[in-house]
Design a protein around this motif. Sequence first.
Motif, PDB file in Angstrom:
ATOM      1  N   TYR A 169       0.857  -1.191   0.000  1.00  0.00           N
ATOM      2  CA  TYR A 169       0.000   0.000   0.000  1.00  0.00           C
ATOM      3  C   TYR A 169       0.890   1.236   0.000  1.00  0.00           C
ATOM      4  CZ  TYR A 169      -3.021   3.676   1.872  1.00  0.00           C
ATOM      5  OH  TYR A 169      -3.688   4.859   2.064  1.00  0.00           O
ATOM      6  N   VAL A 170       0.684   2.105  -0.997  1.00  0.00           N
ATOM      7  CA  VAL A 170       1.561   3.271  -1.111  1.00  0.00           C
ATOM      8  C   VAL A 170       0.780   4.517  -1.530  1.00  0.00           C
ATOM      9  CG1 VAL A 170       2.189   2.641  -3.486  1.00  0.00           C
ATOM     10  CG2 VAL A 170       3.722   4.107  -2.173  1.00  0.00           C
ATOM     11  N   LEU A 171       1.134   5.655  -0.931  1.00  0.00           N
ATOM     12  CA  LEU A 171       0.605   6.971  -1.313  1.00  0.00           C
ATOM     13  C   LEU A 171       1.750   7.718  -1.996  1.00  0.00           C
ATOM     14  CD1 LEU A 171      -0.950   7.443   2.130  1.00  0.00           C
ATOM     15  CD2 LEU A 171      -2.186   8.423   0.224  1.00  0.00           C
ATOM     16  N   PRO A 172       1.858   7.643  -3.324  1.00  0.00           N
ATOM     17  CA  PRO A 172       3.075   8.174  -3.960  1.00  0.00           C
ATOM     18  C   PRO A 172       3.164   9.696  -3.989  1.00  0.00           C
ATOM     19  CG  PRO A 172       1.777   6.803  -5.473  1.00  0.00           C
ATOM     20  CD  PRO A 172       0.943   7.063  -4.282  1.00  0.00           C
ATOM     21  N   ASN A 173       2.035  10.396  -3.942  1.00  0.00           N
ATOM     22  CA  ASN A 173       2.064  11.849  -4.098  1.00  0.00           C
ATOM     23  C   ASN A 173       1.689  12.571  -2.815  1.00  0.00           C
ATOM     24  OD1 ASN A 173       2.578  11.976  -7.029  1.00  0.00           O
ATOM     25  ND2 ASN A 173       0.592  10.908  -7.125  1.00  0.00           N
ATOM     26  N   TYR A 174       2.679  13.399  -2.288  1.00  0.00           N
ATOM     27  CA  TYR A 174       2.373  14.251  -1.139  1.00  0.00           C
ATOM     28  C   TYR A 174       1.725  13.399  -0.045  1.00  0.00           C
ATOM     29  CZ  TYR A 174       2.377  16.705  -5.565  1.00  0.00           C
ATOM     30  OH  TYR A 174       2.664  17.091  -6.847  1.00  0.00           O
ATOM     31  N   GLN A 175       2.474  12.391   0.343  1.00  0.00           N
ATOM     32  CA  GLN A 175       1.969  11.327   1.207  1.00  0.00           C
ATOM     33  C   GLN A 175       1.349  11.862   2.500  1.00  0.00           C
ATOM     34  OE1 GLN A 175       3.294   9.668   4.226  1.00  0.00           O
ATOM     35  NE2 GLN A 175       3.069   7.470   3.841  1.00  0.00           N
ATOM     36  N   ASN A 176       0.356  11.159   2.972  1.00  0.00           N
ATOM     37  CA  ASN A 176      -0.288  11.455   4.253  1.00  0.00           C
ATOM     38  C   ASN A 176       0.276  10.465   5.267  1.00  0.00           C
ATOM     39  OD1 ASN A 176      -2.009  11.859   6.401  1.00  0.00           O
ATOM     40  ND2 ASN A 176      -3.888  11.438   5.267  1.00  0.00           N
ATOM     41  N   PRO A 177       0.999  10.886   6.283  1.00  0.00           N
ATOM     42  CA  PRO A 177       1.114  12.250   6.793  1.00  0.00           C
ATOM     43  C   PRO A 177       2.380  13.010   6.410  1.00  0.00           C
ATOM     44  CG  PRO A 177       1.944  10.744   8.438  1.00  0.00           C
ATOM     45  CD  PRO A 177       1.575   9.911   7.238  1.00  0.00           C
ATOM     46  N   THR A 178       3.349  12.403   5.714  1.00  0.00           N
ATOM     47  CA  THR A 178       4.661  13.059   5.610  1.00  0.00           C
ATOM     48  C   THR A 178       4.733  14.191   4.594  1.00  0.00           C
ATOM     49  OG1 THR A 178       5.404  11.492   3.924  1.00  0.00           O
ATOM     50  CG2 THR A 178       5.863  10.926   6.231  1.00  0.00           C
ATOM     51  N   GLY A 179       3.893  14.129   3.536  1.00  0.00           N
ATOM     52  CA  GLY A 179       4.022  15.084   2.450  1.00  0.00           C
ATOM     53  C   GLY A 179       5.056  14.677   1.409  1.00  0.00           C
ATOM     54  N   PHE A 180       5.747  13.544   1.610  1.00  0.00           N
ATOM     55  CA  PHE A 180       6.780  13.076   0.675  1.00  0.00           C
ATOM     56  C   PHE A 180       6.179  12.620  -0.659  1.00  0.00           C
ATOM     57  CE2 PHE A 180       9.435  11.502   4.530  1.00  0.00           C
ATOM     58  CZ  PHE A 180      10.005  12.755   4.678  1.00  0.00           C
ATOM     59  N   THR A 181       6.981  12.724  -1.733  1.00  0.00           N
ATOM     60  CA  THR A 181       6.561  12.255  -3.050  1.00  0.00           C
ATOM     61  C   THR A 181       7.550  11.213  -3.558  1.00  0.00           C
ATOM     62  OG1 THR A 181       5.412  14.291  -3.607  1.00  0.00           O
ATOM     63  CG2 THR A 181       6.203  12.956  -5.452  1.00  0.00           C
ATOM     64  N   LEU A 182       7.007  10.102  -4.022  1.00  0.00           N
ATOM     65  CA  LEU A 182       7.837   9.016  -4.545  1.00  0.00           C
ATOM     66  C   LEU A 182       8.470   9.459  -5.867  1.00  0.00           C
ATOM     67  CD1 LEU A 182       8.415   5.960  -3.816  1.00  0.00           C
ATOM     68  CD2 LEU A 182       6.592   5.390  -5.430  1.00  0.00           C
ATOM     69  N   SER A 183       9.790   9.341  -5.975  1.00  0.00           N
ATOM     70  CA  SER A 183      10.486   9.809  -7.182  1.00  0.00           C
ATOM     71  C   SER A 183      10.164   8.910  -8.369  1.00  0.00           C
ATOM     72  CB  SER A 183      11.993   9.814  -6.943  1.00  0.00           C
ATOM     73  OG  SER A 183      12.457   8.471  -6.818  1.00  0.00           O
ATOM     74  N   MET A 184      10.373   9.456  -9.573  1.00  0.00           N
ATOM     75  CA  MET A 184      10.127   8.700 -10.806  1.00  0.00           C
ATOM     76  C   MET A 184      10.938   7.414 -10.812  1.00  0.00           C
ATOM     77  SD  MET A 184       8.360   8.740 -13.551  1.00  0.00           S
ATOM     78  CE  MET A 184       8.351   7.997 -15.172  1.00  0.00           C
ATOM     79  N   GLU A 185      12.191   7.518 -10.414  1.00  0.00           N
ATOM     80  CA  GLU A 185      13.054   6.336 -10.424  1.00  0.00           C
ATOM     81  C   GLU A 185      12.496   5.252  -9.499  1.00  0.00           C
ATOM     82  OE1 GLU A 185      17.098   7.402  -9.476  1.00  0.00           O
ATOM     83  OE2 GLU A 185      17.606   5.256  -9.301  1.00  0.00           O
ATOM     84  N   ARG A 186      12.086   5.671  -8.310  1.00  0.00           N
ATOM     85  CA  ARG A 186      11.543   4.681  -7.362  1.00  0.00           C
ATOM     86  C   ARG A 186      10.215   4.104  -7.847  1.00  0.00           C
ATOM     87  NH1 ARG A 186      12.943   7.028  -1.313  1.00  0.00           N
ATOM     88  NH2 ARG A 186      15.190   7.190  -1.654  1.00  0.00           N
ATOM     89  N   ARG A 187       9.402   4.919  -8.544  1.00  0.00           N
ATOM     90  CA  ARG A 187       8.152   4.375  -9.104  1.00  0.00           C
ATOM     91  C   ARG A 187       8.475   3.253 -10.090  1.00  0.00           C
ATOM     92  NH1 ARG A 187       3.688   9.206  -9.034  1.00  0.00           N
ATOM     93  NH2 ARG A 187       4.711  10.263  -7.316  1.00  0.00           N
ATOM     94  N   ARG A 188       9.483   3.506 -10.940  1.00  0.00           N
ATOM     95  CA  ARG A 188       9.873   2.483 -11.924  1.00  0.00           C
ATOM     96  C   ARG A 188      10.330   1.207 -11.212  1.00  0.00           C
ATOM     97  NH1 ARG A 188      12.277   6.562 -15.528  1.00  0.00           N
ATOM     98  NH2 ARG A 188      10.670   7.009 -17.093  1.00  0.00           N
ATOM     99  N   THR A 189      11.121   1.380 -10.154  1.00  0.00           N
ATOM    100  CA  THR A 189      11.601   0.217  -9.398  1.00  0.00           C
ATOM    101  C   THR A 189      10.434  -0.531  -8.759  1.00  0.00           C
ATOM    102  OG1 THR A 189      13.618   1.447  -8.896  1.00  0.00           O
ATOM    103  CG2 THR A 189      13.180  -0.517  -7.565  1.00  0.00           C
ATOM    104  N   LEU A 190       9.506   0.232  -8.183  1.00  0.00           N
ATOM    105  CA  LEU A 190       8.346  -0.380  -7.525  1.00  0.00           C
ATOM    106  C   LEU A 190       7.546  -1.236  -8.504  1.00  0.00           C
ATOM    107  CD1 LEU A 190       6.412  -0.652  -5.087  1.00  0.00           C
ATOM    108  CD2 LEU A 190       5.354   1.511  -5.778  1.00  0.00           C
ATOM    109  N   VAL A 191       7.276  -0.688  -9.679  1.00  0.00           N
ATOM    110  CA  VAL A 191       6.509  -1.421 -10.687  1.00  0.00           C
ATOM    111  C   VAL A 191       7.267  -2.662 -11.147  1.00  0.00           C
ATOM    112  CG1 VAL A 191       5.729  -1.329 -13.085  1.00  0.00           C
ATOM    113  CG2 VAL A 191       5.088   0.473 -11.498  1.00  0.00           C
TER     114      VAL A 191
END
Lengths: 404, 404
Positions: A169-191
């Motif tokens: 389970y992941v909130l890639p954009n402006y995560q709740n609660p941290t506000g962090f955003t998953l980088s493009m590179e990490r999205r590619r790795t995740l997929v």
Amino acid sequence: MVDWLGLYSQRVSSVRSSALRDMLRLTQEADVICFSGGLPAPELFPIDRFREACDLVLTVNGRQALQYSPTEGYAPLRRLVAQMLQPYGLRAQESNVLITTGSQQATDLIGRLLLDSGDRIVVESPTYLGALQSFDIRQPRYTVVASDEDGMLVDELAPLFRMRPKFVYVLPNYQNPTGFTLSMERRRTLVALAQEWGVPVLEDDPYSQLRYEGELIPPVIALDAAGGNGGYCGSVVYHSTFSKVLAPGLRVGWVVAPAEVIQQLVDLKQGADLHTSTLSQMVAFEVARDGFLDEHVGRLREIYGHRRDVMLQTMEAHFPEEVTWTRPKGGLFLFVTLPDHVRAKEVLVESLRRMVAFVPGEAFFPAGGGENTFRLNFSNAKPDRIEEGIRRLGAILKAFCVHN
Amino acid sequence: MVDWLGLYSQRVSSVRSSALRDMLRLTQEADVICFSGGLPAPELFPIDRFREACDLVLTVNGRQALQYSPTEGYAPLRRLVAQMLQPYGLRAQESNVLITTGSQQATDLIGRLLLDSGDRIVVESPTYLGALQSFDIRQPRYTVVASDEDGMLVDELAPLFRMRPKFVYVLPNYQNPTGFTLSMERRRTLVALAQEWGVPVLEDDPYSQLRYEGELIPPVIALDAAGGNGGYCGSVVYHSTFSKVLAPGLRVGWVVAPAEVIQQLVDLKQGADLHTSTLSQMVAFEVARDGFLDEHVGRLREIYGHRRDVMLQTMEAHFPEEVTWTRPKGGLFLFVTLPDHVRAKEVLVESLRRMVAFVPGEAFFPAGGGENTFRLNFSNAKPDRIEEGIRRLGAILKAFCVHN
């Protein structure tokens, strides 16, 4: 006599539900400066557009709007949702979309579909407590992965996937609660990892349109492309909502997933609430259509972006040196870390005395920890109230950092 | 690649969900004479009143109507629901009421609260298949009790209560699918047994206001009175809805129960959908208030009562002798029994060819059986269509009773 306590199934997690309840309760007090909930600014709701939409829907299609409707959702709304993902190159069809009673129901249905008691799921820590509450009813085991400014540390996933989790389970954009955003590179790795290991990704995306700086990054579901189901591999179940960009009071959200998964979720939704309010769905469609949603999101980005800036600047000026916080590029929240010895819950007691509300971070940590953290929302209060609230909070924090 | 089929939890009952799905699909074909769903007559929806209510709610309280709201429900609506039970002598308070996303969510939440896998529940046979679908996700064991014109055979309950069921699920008024009504005497027996054995009653009451003949009988919850919680013993969890008396498209229902049970259900509802559409709740309240609901129900009783009479008279004239059916005093449905050797599903194939839809009874029997039964709805079609549809059905049934 009925002994109710003896009859309950042992599944209600009182910790998380009371955290949510407290949050909702605090936001109802008029004089409190409210940094607690994820509430949109009510003065920005497009009320006139809603009034016109209600009038139109009831005048032209009143009999349909008030009648039972298909569990899958209102067809024009399903098509609109499918279109919203097209700019990212995702060829989703109506059959890939299920309309849900808010995004909360999406996590609930997916939990029902995939989880048996004791199943393992991988989540960020901290993560959205409402999703945890949905999953809790199935009594899963949470495996946590830490995150930094570029989001979930996806390099840590491979060994965890060996334990055969049901999903990540992941909130890639402006995560709740941290506000962090998953980088493009990490999205590619995740997929790539999801495809390799056959472990699906549950992508929770309520905030992506609320971007105040930085480039647009495609959602994880759009990167899962290599042919197959509707132009993507079907390794990702995506869900989002109108709650943050139009109005949460409608309770209209959606899931985008392989058609076979949607069909299973439809069966489960039938048992849960038959279908989402027909009136809400038709009104949401009439409000959003013809480019209005994009225009409205443009206004929200400008105003919420300014509020974020005001909050960050005031924190810079008034928070003590020992305190750190995140600087999100979008969304609704930033996350504060206090010195190790300071308890956010104790700060909250003092803060509420001075009429400022926030949410202690503890409930967002599925494996415990976070007692020295809290979450601040910057969308709900107006700039002058944000300044005032942060100033008060700064004074309180200084006292805690000195005296404790 | 993700192997979705291998990941599903084994909980989706495809039999019942496909029965419901077929029902919804059939009702969407315009030319079909529709005796299948439990659909209100769309031409009777008070559309003007709804339009005025939407306009008022958005003009006066737009910011509230579009915002998140408490999980428990909109306070004025909770009070209105509590008041609706006062004529029966039940002193329910706001704290005894939870607003749900339709009555379907009520059964779902109660199932989540009380059922563990393998738990036993007692139900009438036949009974409402949507409730069974809600419970199915917990994989309970169904213990069935037969019913006659006076409703569930409550004298058979005591030995079943020895098996410690989690609850008894009952539709006392104009039951779905039989149309039977539980007699006053049996209601008293049911409550006495529930109190004696400590087995709660789950009372599903969507139809009680739609009474076309006979005396008003108090709901089971009102008979459960001997002091204690809010003036009653708290042996009954009651739920109802605006779906049949105002508009199902709103998805607004409610539970009335001891306050401690409501609090547990609130926690579960948070995880399910946070809260019911604020707009739907506020609009429902504005439509129902100031006596409008009672007036509107008066109109429905007159018109639906007439449609019931037309259906019964046409059946009398055109159905073959070997076929029997129930004569409900209210509600939306009557139930037909064919000779043992005739299969309702085979009749349906022929009937759909002649553009008449109904629901085979099989899916309403949790322990099997009922292959020679079907349910007819008399609220949705207009009188001339009812006559035409029943005439066609009569001709088909005659052929089946002769040739098979």
